[in-house]
Design a protein around this motif. Structure first.
Motif, mmCIF file in Angstrom:
data_model
loop_
_atom_site.group_PDB
_atom_site.id
_atom_site.type_symbol
_atom_site.label_atom_id
_atom_site.label_comp_id
_atom_site.label_asym_id
_atom_site.label_seq_id
_atom_site.Cartn_x
_atom_site.Cartn_y
_atom_site.Cartn_z
ATOM 1 N N LYS A 1 58.786 48.902 -1.198
ATOM 2 C CA LYS A 1 60.093 49.394 -1.669
ATOM 3 C C LYS A 1 60.971 48.231 -2.144
ATOM 4 O O LYS A 1 61.486 48.238 -3.267
ATOM 5 N N THR A 2 61.144 47.231 -1.255
ATOM 6 C CA THR A 2 62.045 46.130 -1.571
ATOM 7 C C THR A 2 61.539 45.345 -2.788
ATOM 8 O O THR A 2 62.311 45.009 -3.700
ATOM 9 N N THR A 3 60.236 45.090 -2.817
ATOM 10 C CA THR A 3 59.651 44.377 -3.956
ATOM 11 C C THR A 3 59.866 45.175 -5.250
ATOM 12 O O THR A 3 60.187 44.601 -6.299
ATOM 13 N N GLY A 53 70.318 49.142 2.051
ATOM 14 C CA GLY A 53 70.451 50.226 3.028
ATOM 15 C C GLY A 53 69.428 50.125 4.146
ATOM 16 O O GLY A 53 69.368 51.017 4.998
ATOM 17 N N ASP A 54 68.606 49.063 4.150
ATOM 18 C CA ASP A 54 67.712 48.857 5.296
ATOM 19 C C ASP A 54 68.458 48.047 6.347
ATOM 20 O O ASP A 54 68.354 46.825 6.410
ATOM 21 N N THR A 55 69.245 48.757 7.140
ATOM 22 C CA THR A 55 70.006 48.090 8.197
ATOM 23 C C THR A 55 69.229 48.170 9.504
ATOM 24 O O THR A 55 69.751 47.857 10.567
ATOM 25 N N TYR A 56 67.996 48.610 9.411
ATOM 26 C CA TYR A 56 67.198 48.916 10.600
ATOM 27 C C TYR A 56 66.301 47.743 10.999
ATOM 28 O O TYR A 56 66.274 47.327 12.144
ATOM 29 N N ARG A 57 65.580 47.200 10.025
ATOM 30 C CA ARG A 57 64.563 46.194 10.344
ATOM 31 C C ARG A 57 65.188 44.798 10.378
ATOM 32 O O ARG A 57 65.916 44.407 9.454
ATOM 33 N N ALA A 58 64.837 44.060 11.443
ATOM 34 C CA ALA A 58 65.298 42.674 11.541
ATOM 35 C C ALA A 58 64.720 41.893 10.365
ATOM 36 O O ALA A 58 63.564 42.074 9.994
ATOM 37 N N GLU A 97 67.706 39.189 4.983
ATOM 38 C CA GLU A 97 67.243 37.884 4.488
ATOM 39 C C GLU A 97 66.204 38.074 3.381
ATOM 40 O O GLU A 97 66.201 37.362 2.388
ATOM 41 N N GLN A 98 65.323 39.044 3.572
ATOM 42 C CA GLN A 98 64.248 39.259 2.596
ATOM 43 C C GLN A 98 64.807 39.675 1.224
ATOM 44 O O GLN A 98 64.435 39.114 0.193
ATOM 45 N N ILE A 99 65.720 40.627 1.237
ATOM 46 C CA ILE A 99 66.232 41.104 -0.056
ATOM 47 C C ILE A 99 67.182 40.059 -0.653
ATOM 48 O O ILE A 99 67.268 39.916 -1.884
ATOM 49 N N GLY A 110 69.469 50.981 -4.407
ATOM 50 C CA GLY A 110 69.695 51.088 -2.968
ATOM 51 C C GLY A 110 68.403 51.102 -2.176
ATOM 52 O O GLY A 110 67.597 52.022 -2.299
ATOM 53 N N ASP A 111 68.212 50.066 -1.373
ATOM 54 C CA ASP A 111 67.019 49.992 -0.519
ATOM 55 C C ASP A 111 67.250 50.823 0.739
ATOM 56 O O ASP A 111 68.407 51.075 1.125
ATOM 57 N N THR A 112 66.167 51.253 1.366
ATOM 58 C CA THR A 112 66.280 51.923 2.666
ATOM 59 C C THR A 112 65.157 51.410 3.567
ATOM 60 O O THR A 112 64.168 50.845 3.083
#
Ligand SMILES: Nc1nc2c(ncn2[C@@H]2O[C@H](COP(=O)(O)OP(=O)(O)OP(=O)(O)O)[C@@H](O)[C@H]2O)c(=O)[nH]1
Ligand SMILES: [Mg+2]
Length: 361
Positions: free
Chosen positions: A177-179, A200-205, A209-211, A252-254
């Motif tokens: 998704k992010t890629t 919108g990926d506030t879930y994964r640690a 930083e990745q995005i 918007g990422d999730t």
């Protein structure tokens, strides 16, 4: 890409050629030249008689629908082939097995088989120049019909939509998704559209930083909140930022989620409610085959999608997901991810895919 499926489709052509072309002993040379023989019309119909014979009352064995050996032989002599239902039986069975082995979804395989059968037999039995050509055009049309379901012109939709256009990306973990967001941002920039990323990926640690790394490399702005924040709020901020700064598209990422994780699916509903995105794109990996097809259906049922992106097509030989997703969901595949670079994204073109699947080389 999709080489396994390609080989299997060309196996179908060989199968039909083998079973449709008359055996040596059915060639006109071996028959007593029935076309010119005056005796032939007097001869009793024996099931493989002359045209005249076939018109006589005693024609029980020469079913009007069944081409006689003579008709087939005559067709063969003029360089034409008659395809009979029985010629197709075994090749179609093999084709069905090949499609299922390639992870084509069952209902999609059946649809392909039905339309191949119908177009090869037609209303009456078809005479064709070459069996290969008939197979090619029947397969072409059958594949295109299922692959092109729901297709729309993505670029045109972006061009015509009120700005900013908000696109939300969903799917299970680790599918790309992010890629794909980073790639799409670049794809849009190449066509003159600015974009902002909203995480919108506030879930994964580590998701921020990745995005952030992608945004920095591409020189795009990124809207993000702390881990644990509300995804709908982040994407909403992304939209406000775009409105204030004349940015064309909000990507918007999730977080990755299963369609069964109720709380995460409820988040998607909230995003829908709060942000009302212009498009929700489902992302999955082509290599997941049948799993990707099932997930596309499940996500679409849980929170309607507008289209799909299939990633890792570069590593997929089966092609089953690429063939099945649109037919099963009624929503088109819009892009294929074809590698890890930012340029490795291709607008999905059903016609191109079908041509490459049927390409002999
Ligand atoms: N070969 C190939 N690799 C890809 C493609 N798209 C993504 N990847 C790789 O897949 C891996 C996962 O990509 P991400 O973009 O982090 O996936 P994600 O869906 O955002 O993952 P989560 O946020 O953890 O749910 C990365 O190593 C990407 O480089 C593609 O089209 N081809
Ligand atoms: Mg991600």
């Amino acid at each position: 890409m999709f080489d396994g499926l390609k080989d299997k489709l060309s196996g179908f052509r060989e199968d039909v050629e083998e079973s449709a072309e008359p055996e040596e002993d059915a060639s006109p040379d071996d028959e007593a030249s029935p076309e010119s023989s005056a005796d032939a019309s007097d001869a009793p119909a024996d099931g493989a008689a002359t045209e005249a014979g076939a018109n006589e009352a005693d024609s029980d064995e020469t079913d009007a629908d069944e081409p006689s050996t003579f008709q087939r032989a005559k067709a063969f002599a003029t360089g034409r082939i008659i395809i009979e239902e029985e010629d197709l039986e075994e090749p179609l069975w093999n084709l069905e097995m090949a499609l299922l082995e390639s992870d084509v979804e069952m209902s999609v395989a059946e649809q392909i088989l039905d339309s191949v059968r119908e177009s090869m037999l037609g209303e009456s039995r078809k005479q064709v120049e070459t069996t290969g050509e008939l197979v090619e055009s029947a397969l072409h049309d059958a594949l295109l019909d299922v692959i092109a379901v729901g297709q729309f012109d993505f670029e045109q939709r972006i061009a015509e939509a009120d700005k900013p256009v908000t696109i939300v990306f969903t799917g299970v973990n680790g599918v790309g998704k992010t890629t794909s967001i980073a790639k799409l941002s670049e794809w849009l920039a190449d066509r003159g559209y600015s974009s902002v990323l909203a995480n919108g990926d506030t879930y994964r640690a580590g998701a921020n930083e990745q995005i952030r790394e992608h945004a920095d490399r591409l020189g795009r702005d990124l809207i993000s909140h702390d881990q644990g924040g509300d995804p709908a709020a982040v994407i909403y901020d992304g939209v406000e930022y775009a409105e204030a700064n004349d940015v064309d598209v909000v990507l918007g990422d999730t977080a990755g989620r299963l369609h069964t994780s109720d709380d995460l699916m409820a988040q998607l509903e909230k995003i829908d409610r709060v942000v009302d995105p212009d498009m929700t794109l489902f992302v999955d990996e082509a290599v997941a085959g049948q799993d990707a097809v099932n997930r596309a259906k499940e996500f679409n049922d849980a929170a309607a999608i507008d289209g799909a992106i299939l990633t890792k097509a570069d590593a997929d030989s089966s092609g089953g997901a690429a063939i099945s997703v649109a037919y099963v969901t009624g929503k088109p595949i819009l892009f294929l991810g074809t590698g890890q670079g930012y340029d490795d994204i291709t607008l999905f073109d059903p016609e191109d895919l079908v041509e490459s699947l049927l390409d002999e080389e």
